[in-house]
Design a protein around this motif. Structure first.
Motif, PDB file in Angstrom:
ATOM      1  N   GLU A   9      -2.759 -37.182  -7.844  1.00  0.00           N
ATOM      2  CA  GLU A   9      -2.784 -38.012  -9.068  1.00  0.00           C
ATOM      3  C   GLU A   9      -3.450 -37.260 -10.192  1.00  0.00           C
ATOM      4  O   GLU A   9      -3.072 -37.397 -11.353  1.00  0.00           O
ATOM      5  N   ALA A  10      -4.468 -36.493  -9.867  1.00  0.00           N
ATOM      6  CA  ALA A  10      -5.196 -35.714 -10.868  1.00  0.00           C
ATOM      7  C   ALA A  10      -5.595 -34.381 -10.261  1.00  0.00           C
ATOM      8  O   ALA A  10      -5.855 -34.283  -9.066  1.00  0.00           O
ATOM      9  N   LEU A  11      -5.630 -33.361 -11.109  1.00  0.00           N
ATOM     10  CA  LEU A  11      -5.965 -32.017 -10.648  1.00  0.00           C
ATOM     11  C   LEU A  11      -6.744 -31.314 -11.744  1.00  0.00           C
ATOM     12  O   LEU A  11      -6.307 -31.276 -12.895  1.00  0.00           O
ATOM     13  N   ARG A  12      -7.887 -30.795 -11.367  1.00  0.00           N
ATOM     14  CA  ARG A  12      -8.725 -30.067 -12.325  1.00  0.00           C
ATOM     15  C   ARG A  12      -8.813 -28.616 -11.872  1.00  0.00           C
ATOM     16  O   ARG A  12      -9.200 -28.355 -10.724  1.00  0.00           O
ATOM     17  N   LEU A  13      -8.445 -27.680 -12.746  1.00  0.00           N
ATOM     18  CA  LEU A  13      -8.453 -26.256 -12.418  1.00  0.00           C
ATOM     19  C   LEU A  13      -9.248 -25.477 -13.451  1.00  0.00           C
ATOM     20  O   LEU A  13      -9.388 -25.920 -14.600  1.00  0.00           O
ATOM     21  N   ALA A  77      -1.638 -18.919 -13.556  1.00  0.00           N
ATOM     22  CA  ALA A  77      -2.646 -18.527 -14.548  1.00  0.00           C
ATOM     23  C   ALA A  77      -2.683 -19.486 -15.723  1.00  0.00           C
ATOM     24  O   ALA A  77      -2.444 -19.087 -16.878  1.00  0.00           O
ATOM     25  N   PRO A  78      -2.946 -20.777 -15.463  1.00  0.00           N
ATOM     26  CA  PRO A  78      -2.893 -21.770 -16.542  1.00  0.00           C
ATOM     27  C   PRO A  78      -3.957 -21.552 -17.605  1.00  0.00           C
ATOM     28  O   PRO A  78      -5.015 -20.966 -17.351  1.00  0.00           O
ATOM     29  N   LYS A  79      -3.629 -22.083 -18.794  1.00  0.00           N
ATOM     30  CA  LYS A  79      -4.543 -22.047 -19.923  1.00  0.00           C
ATOM     31  C   LYS A  79      -4.917 -23.482 -20.295  1.00  0.00           C
ATOM     32  O   LYS A  79      -4.204 -24.428 -19.928  1.00  0.00           O
ATOM     33  N   PRO A  80      -6.008 -23.674 -21.030  1.00  0.00           N
ATOM     34  CA  PRO A  80      -6.409 -25.044 -21.409  1.00  0.00           C
ATOM     35  C   PRO A  80      -5.295 -25.838 -22.079  1.00  0.00           C
ATOM     36  O   PRO A  80      -5.208 -27.058 -21.898  1.00  0.00           O
ATOM     37  N   GLU A  81      -4.426 -25.181 -22.833  1.00  0.00           N
ATOM     38  CA  GLU A  81      -3.341 -25.893 -23.506  1.00  0.00           C
ATOM     39  C   GLU A  81      -2.271 -26.416 -22.546  1.00  0.00           C
ATOM     40  O   GLU A  81      -1.374 -27.172 -22.954  1.00  0.00           O
ATOM     41  N   ASP A  82      -2.362 -26.049 -21.284  1.00  0.00           N
ATOM     42  CA  ASP A  82      -1.455 -26.602 -20.272  1.00  0.00           C
ATOM     43  C   ASP A  82      -1.938 -27.964 -19.772  1.00  0.00           C
ATOM     44  O   ASP A  82      -1.245 -28.635 -18.996  1.00  0.00           O
ATOM     45  N   LEU A 106      -3.193 -33.179 -15.225  1.00  0.00           N
ATOM     46  CA  LEU A 106      -3.705 -31.829 -15.023  1.00  0.00           C
ATOM     47  C   LEU A 106      -4.703 -31.470 -16.124  1.00  0.00           C
ATOM     48  O   LEU A 106      -4.397 -31.624 -17.312  1.00  0.00           O
ATOM     49  N   THR A 107      -5.863 -31.011 -15.716  1.00  0.00           N
ATOM     50  CA  THR A 107      -6.892 -30.563 -16.660  1.00  0.00           C
ATOM     51  C   THR A 107      -7.236 -29.119 -16.352  1.00  0.00           C
ATOM     52  O   THR A 107      -7.547 -28.789 -15.193  1.00  0.00           O
ATOM     53  N   ILE A 108      -7.162 -28.271 -17.374  1.00  0.00           N
ATOM     54  CA  ILE A 108      -7.513 -26.854 -17.221  1.00  0.00           C
ATOM     55  C   ILE A 108      -8.791 -26.591 -18.014  1.00  0.00           C
ATOM     56  O   ILE A 108      -8.809 -26.716 -19.238  1.00  0.00           O
ATOM     57  N   ASN A 109      -9.822 -26.243 -17.317  1.00  0.00           N
ATOM     58  CA  ASN A 109     -11.111 -25.972 -17.961  1.00  0.00           C
ATOM     59  C   ASN A 109     -11.227 -24.510 -18.369  1.00  0.00           C
ATOM     60  O   ASN A 109     -10.865 -23.623 -17.590  1.00  0.00           O
ATOM     61  N   PRO A 110     -11.751 -24.246 -19.570  1.00  0.00           N
ATOM     62  CA  PRO A 110     -11.876 -22.850 -20.037  1.00  0.00           C
ATOM     63  C   PRO A 110     -12.973 -22.117 -19.282  1.00  0.00           C
ATOM     64  O   PRO A 110     -13.839 -22.719 -18.663  1.00  0.00           O
TER      65      PRO A 110
END
Lengths: 110, 113
Positions: A9-13, A77-82, A106-110
């Motif tokens: 449901e949610a994913l933080r990378l 290699a995701p970026k925060p804008e993903d 999806l949350t991509i942390n810098p």
């Protein structure tokens, strides 16, 4: 009953940490599987359509694949804008509509 | 080119009032769809138009909901005697034909007080 289930449901990378989102479906006569991206307060933005098992599509850091029971959206290699909610939907015989999953946030942390 | 547009972007109304939501599809798209997205829910199909006719109205939740399409273009979704449970984002999509990729508008956020 025709059903589309997305996980997680949610994913933080962390930025640069690759992963995959899953979409499993139980419909008869699949005509197409669609991936959309939805940002907060906006409508879904079309990413990919997959029509048959074995098909793959790529766009920038995203790659979508399809089997007879599920689809994966691989993010490399995701970026925060993903960061967004990714929606999976299916179109199947006898229906003139898309059936959507609940989405993966999806949350991509810098 | 221009995408799908919807108006208004936000609508706040009182319980019991009628509301009209408008959708302008991509030029040349013959198929038009309405969906509803509620908090915590996925996108829920409401109605499908091919040209001006609606072969599938199966998703309309009650007879308070109706929709029409004129000139094979603009569509209006009308909700009569609104209820608080009607609060949601109403999304419109269009496609070249009934089985093609659907492109979505930005949605109308409806709040019923």
């Amino acid at each position: 009953e025709d059903q589309v289930t997305q996980s997680p449901e949610a994913l933080r990378l962390q930025e640069g940490e690759s992963s995959s989102l899953n979409c499993s479906y139980t419909v008869s006569g699949l005509r197409g599987l669609f991936w959309y991206r939805q940002d907060p307060g906006k409508g879904p933005e079309f990413l990919f359509t997959l029509y048959s098992a074995g098909e793959e599509k790529e766009k920038e850091r995203l790659k979508a694949t399809l089997t007879k029971k599920e689809s994966f959206l691989h993010i490399t290699a995701p970026k925060p804008e993903d960061s967004a909610t990714y929606l999976c939907a299916v179109d199947f015989q006898g229906a003139q509509k898309l059936v959507f999953g609940q989405g993966t946030r999806l949350t991509i942390n810098p | 080119g221009a995408g799908v547009s919807q108006s208004p972007s936000n609508k706040v109304t009182e319980k019991g009032k009628d509301v009209e939501l408008r959708c302008d599809p991509i030029s040349g798209h013959t198929a038009l769809y309405w969906y509803r997205q509620s908090l915590g829910q996925g996108l829920e199909f409401l109605i499908y138009f091919q040209g001006n006719s609606a072969p599938d109205k199966s998703g309309l939740p009650s007879d308070r909901f109706s929709a029409e399409r004129t000139g094979g273009s603009v569509s209006t979704l009308t909700i009569q005697r609104t209820q608080q449970e009607d609060s949601a984002v109403y999304l419109c999509a269009s496609s070249l034909a009934g089985t093609d990729t659907q492109y979505f508008g930005p949605g109308t956020r409806l709040t019923v007080l």
